[in-house]
Design a protein around this motif. Structure first.
Motif, short mmCIF file in Angstrom:
data_model
loop_
_atom_site.label_atom_id
_atom_site.label_comp_id
_atom_site.label_asym_id
_atom_site.label_seq_id
_atom_site.Cartn_x
_atom_site.Cartn_y
_atom_site.Cartn_z
N ALA A 64 0.79 -1.23 0.00
CA ALA A 64 0.00 0.00 0.00
C ALA A 64 0.83 1.28 0.00
CB ALA A 64 -0.94 0.00 1.20
N ASN A 65 1.80 1.36 0.90
CA ASN A 65 2.61 2.58 0.97
C ASN A 65 3.33 2.83 -0.34
OD1 ASN A 65 2.70 4.06 3.57
ND2 ASN A 65 3.04 2.00 4.40
N PHE A 66 3.89 1.76 -0.87
CA PHE A 66 4.65 1.84 -2.11
C PHE A 66 3.77 2.34 -3.26
CE2 PHE A 66 6.41 -0.38 -5.87
CZ PHE A 66 7.68 0.17 -5.86
N GLU A 67 2.59 1.75 -3.37
CA GLU A 67 1.66 2.14 -4.44
C GLU A 67 1.26 3.62 -4.33
OE1 GLU A 67 -1.77 -0.41 -4.43
OE2 GLU A 67 -0.53 -2.19 -4.69
N MET A 68 0.98 4.05 -3.12
CA MET A 68 0.54 5.44 -2.94
C MET A 68 1.65 6.41 -3.33
SD MET A 68 -2.59 5.44 -2.15
CE MET A 68 -2.73 7.20 -1.91
N ASN A 69 2.89 6.09 -2.94
CA ASN A 69 4.01 6.96 -3.31
C ASN A 69 4.17 7.04 -4.83
OD1 ASN A 69 5.67 8.22 -1.10
ND2 ASN A 69 5.40 6.17 -0.27
N ASN A 70 3.94 5.91 -5.49
CA ASN A 70 4.06 5.92 -6.95
C ASN A 70 3.04 6.84 -7.60
OD1 ASN A 70 6.18 4.25 -6.80
ND2 ASN A 70 5.15 2.42 -7.59
N THR A 71 1.85 6.90 -7.01
CA THR A 71 0.85 7.78 -7.63
C THR A 71 1.24 9.25 -7.47
OG1 THR A 71 -0.55 8.00 -5.67
CG2 THR A 71 -1.01 6.14 -7.09
N GLU B 135 4.17 10.44 -7.84
CA GLU B 135 5.21 10.82 -8.79
C GLU B 135 4.66 11.52 -10.02
OE1 GLU B 135 7.69 7.36 -9.24
OE2 GLU B 135 8.55 7.70 -7.24
N ASP B 136 3.41 11.19 -10.36
CA ASP B 136 2.79 11.85 -11.52
C ASP B 136 2.12 13.16 -11.12
OD1 ASP B 136 3.51 9.50 -12.74
OD2 ASP B 136 1.54 8.58 -12.41
N GLN B 137 2.04 13.43 -9.81
CA GLN B 137 1.30 14.61 -9.36
C GLN B 137 2.22 15.51 -8.55
OE1 GLN B 137 -1.67 11.71 -7.72
NE2 GLN B 137 -3.09 13.33 -8.23
N THR B 138 3.16 16.11 -9.23
CA THR B 138 4.21 16.87 -8.55
C THR B 138 3.69 18.15 -7.90
OG1 THR B 138 4.71 17.69 -10.74
CG2 THR B 138 6.21 16.03 -9.83
N ASP B 139 2.49 18.60 -8.30
CA ASP B 139 1.99 19.86 -7.74
C ASP B 139 1.25 19.68 -6.42
OD1 ASP B 139 0.10 18.41 -9.12
OD2 ASP B 139 -1.11 20.17 -9.63
N LEU B 140 1.16 18.44 -5.93
CA LEU B 140 0.44 18.23 -4.68
C LEU B 140 1.20 18.81 -3.50
CD1 LEU B 140 -0.81 14.52 -4.87
CD2 LEU B 140 -2.16 16.61 -5.08
N SER B 141 0.44 19.44 -2.58
CA SER B 141 1.08 19.99 -1.38
C SER B 141 1.44 18.85 -0.43
CB SER B 141 0.13 20.97 -0.70
OG SER B 141 -0.94 20.28 -0.11
N HIS B 142 2.32 19.19 0.49
CA HIS B 142 2.76 18.26 1.53
C HIS B 142 1.55 17.69 2.29
CE1 HIS B 142 4.85 17.21 5.32
NE2 HIS B 142 3.92 17.92 5.93
N ALA B 143 0.65 18.59 2.72
CA ALA B 143 -0.51 18.17 3.51
C ALA B 143 -1.41 17.24 2.68
CB ALA B 143 -1.31 19.39 3.97
N HIS B 144 -1.55 17.60 1.43
CA HIS B 144 -2.39 16.85 0.51
C HIS B 144 -1.86 15.41 0.33
CE1 HIS B 144 -5.58 18.37 -2.25
NE2 HIS B 144 -5.47 17.13 -2.66
N LYS B 145 -0.56 15.32 0.13
CA LYS B 145 0.04 14.00 -0.06
C LYS B 145 -0.14 13.13 1.18
CE LYS B 145 3.88 15.00 -3.18
NZ LYS B 145 5.33 15.18 -3.26
N ILE B 146 0.10 13.71 2.33
CA ILE B 146 0.02 12.91 3.56
C ILE B 146 -1.42 12.48 3.81
CG2 ILE B 146 0.23 13.06 6.10
CD1 ILE B 146 2.91 14.42 5.62
N LYS B 147 -2.34 13.35 3.49
CA LYS B 147 -3.74 12.98 3.64
C LYS B 147 -4.11 11.83 2.70
CE LYS B 147 -8.22 13.67 2.53
NZ LYS B 147 -9.33 14.00 3.38
N LEU B 148 -3.70 11.95 1.44
CA LEU B 148 -4.02 10.90 0.46
C LEU B 148 -3.37 9.58 0.85
CD1 LEU B 148 -3.74 12.72 -2.99
CD2 LEU B 148 -5.81 11.89 -1.86
N LEU B 149 -2.14 9.66 1.30
CA LEU B 149 -1.42 8.45 1.70
C LEU B 149 -2.16 7.76 2.84
CD1 LEU B 149 1.47 6.86 1.52
CD2 LEU B 149 1.85 8.04 3.67
N THR B 150 -2.52 8.54 3.86
CA THR B 150 -3.19 7.97 5.03
C THR B 150 -4.50 7.31 4.62
OG1 THR B 150 -2.25 9.71 6.37
CG2 THR B 150 -4.05 8.48 7.32
#
Ligand code: ZN
Length: 488
Positions: free
Chosen positions: A101-108, A110-125
């Protein structure tokens, strides 16, 4: 009976079968279908072998997918085995996906470089939690109130290592003195406990001579510290209870003055009570005349983590305090946003605490961030849930806990204690004492081991004095009012 019925709680946590305990696998599978709105059917029975020793065969069909045959000397036994085999297959599949799961989320990302830090952590969680919840065989719920500890590694990848959901506290009649029950089951507290479990697992593997991805030795204190290139983040789906969320809207006039006077107060949630009450308020006894159970709010506990670290007293024997780099709040309502920084760390920056804390303890001021508006968690989810899930990175599946008893759901009677209980942590602690050559600590009770963590205890005293001096009130310790720490 299939191989999955062996009940054991080894290093990998509860076994597959203990996840539904003594319940009949057929009804567990039927419930699985109902809660996920998929069909569950069984194939017609077929018969094989001679008349005096014939075998029945049947298979479960879940959402159109046929599973391996169950075989038994009666129709009932065959059906039960078919259900069990189907559950095992479903569980293994979920477990495999969870591992990735963690690996897959990080891969997604990579295509969305404009995501904010907070946004990424929220999506990952959310992504990891969703997969974790899929491994839940009993009492399936998708909980919107969630929290996670997320590590940011030096190469910029995020890993959710401790997850928790839930918003309940134990009922006083379930309190026990053997450290087996979880007292405070709010998502952020559970996520932190799941993270502590992760730390124990990592310390168990730590070898001084080899590099570790998380720890290195601090030559000054002689203890382990988190590597400088690793950052810790806390995600919570809504503002923590207590000081951060006690003032939804401050009006003008007299109400405003009254509200401001109470800002910053340390607060407890109270059994059978509404809201979070300042610790210095008088609380009338409960119906039976007994004192009502009070627990410090999450705002106050997170604030404490920003002075004492997340590792707690026991792990402070081996490591320096661990501090959060950021706190991500999934959603908020009304004026809450103006109260969050004060509640989480602002109360530490008034007065002299910065000078009074002895290094490596310090006042930590994490960045507080919010995902972009379109990704706010749905806030209107105050419905209290009795069951919640926890997961620690590396665990095969989630553990389901009943927030009102503080014990694991399902499981054999001997395996009722959660892997996040004080009892479980103390067992891990003792194992570390052997590994790190601290035989002196093996003679102590849980409470003594905590008290012997001298630097941690001294900092705690300094912090509590600071709260008093600044007028925030006394810290209320469950440990001082109930016998929950005296076990050994
Ligand atoms: Zn809370």
């Amino acid at each position: 009976m299939g191989e999955g019925t062996t009940v054991m709680a080894g290093a990998q946590g509860p076994s597959f079968a203990s996840l539904y305990g003594d319940r009949d696998p057929v009804s567990v599978l039927m419930e699985y279908g109902q809660t996920r709105e998929v069909t569950v059917e069984f194939t017609e029975f077929s018969r094989s072998g001679p008349d005096h020793a014939s075998c029945f065969h049947t298979a479960a069909i879940v959402d159109g997918v046929q599973h391996v045959d169950g075989v038994g000397s009666s129709k009932k036994v065959a059906k039960k085995e078919a259900a069990e085999k189907a559950l095992k297959t479903i569980y293994d599949k979920g477990r495999k996906r969870l591992k990735e799961a963690n690996f897959e989320m990080n891969n997604t990302f990579e295509d969305q470089t404009d995501l904010s830090h907070a946004h990424k952590i929220k999506l990952l969680t959310r992504g990891v939690l969703e997969l974790a919840e899929e491994t839940q065989l009993v009492y399936y719920t998708k909980d919107k109130i969630a929290a996670a500890i997320v590590l940011e590694m030096h190469h910029g990848r995020f890993v959710a290592v401790g997850l928790g959901t839930g918003n309940r506290c134990i009922l006083h009649q379930h309190m026990r003195d053997d450290g087996g029950r979880i007292i405070h089951s709010h998502a952020e507290i559970i996520a932190k406990r799941a993270f502590i479990r992760y730390l124990y697992k990592q310390l168990e593997r730590y070898e001084d001579r080899r590099g570790h991805h998380l720890f290195e030795r601090n030559p000054v204190t002689g203890k382990l510290k988190i590597r400088d290139d690793v950052k810790l983040h806390l995600y919570i789906s809504r503002p923590p209870c207590g000081d951060a969320s006690a003032f939804p809207t401050i009006g003008n006039g007299p109400t405003r003055m009254k509200a401001i006077r109470k800002q910053g107060q340390l607060r407890t949630i109270i059994e059978d009570g509404e809201g979070a009450i300042p610790t210095d308020s008088y609380i009338p006894a409960g119906e039976s005349g007994s004192e009502r159970l009070r627990i410090m709010t999450c705002s106050d506990k997170i604030c404490r983590w920003n002075a004492l670290g997340l590792q707690g007293a026991l792990l402070s024997h081996f490591m320096d305090p661990l501090y959060l780099s950021s706190v991500i709040i999934g959603s908020y309502s009304g004026d809450q946003r103006e109260h969050i920084p004060r509640a989480i760390f602002g109360r530490l920056t008034t007065g002299d605490l910065r000078q009074d804390l002895q290094p490596p303890y310090r006042v930590n001021t994490p960045e507080i961030s919010y995902p972009d508006a379109d990704l706010h968690d749905n806030y209107n989810i105050n419905k209290s849930r009795q069951y919640y899930v926890t997961w620690t990175f590396g665990d095969a599946g989630v553990e389901v806990i009943d927030g009102m008893t503080g014990a694991m759901v399902g499981g054999s009677i001997s395996a009722k204690e959660s892997r996040l209980s004080k009892q479980a942590f103390f067992a891990s602690f003792r194992s570390l004492c052997r590994k790190f050559n601290r035989p002196d600590m093996l003679k102590t009770s849980y409470k003594e081991a905590k008290l012997l963590s001298e630097d941690y205890q001294a900092s705690k005293t300094t912090l509590y004095q600071h709260f008093q001096t600044c007028g925030y009130g006394p810290w209320y310790s469950v440990e001082n009012n109930y016998s929950v720490d005296s076990f050994s």
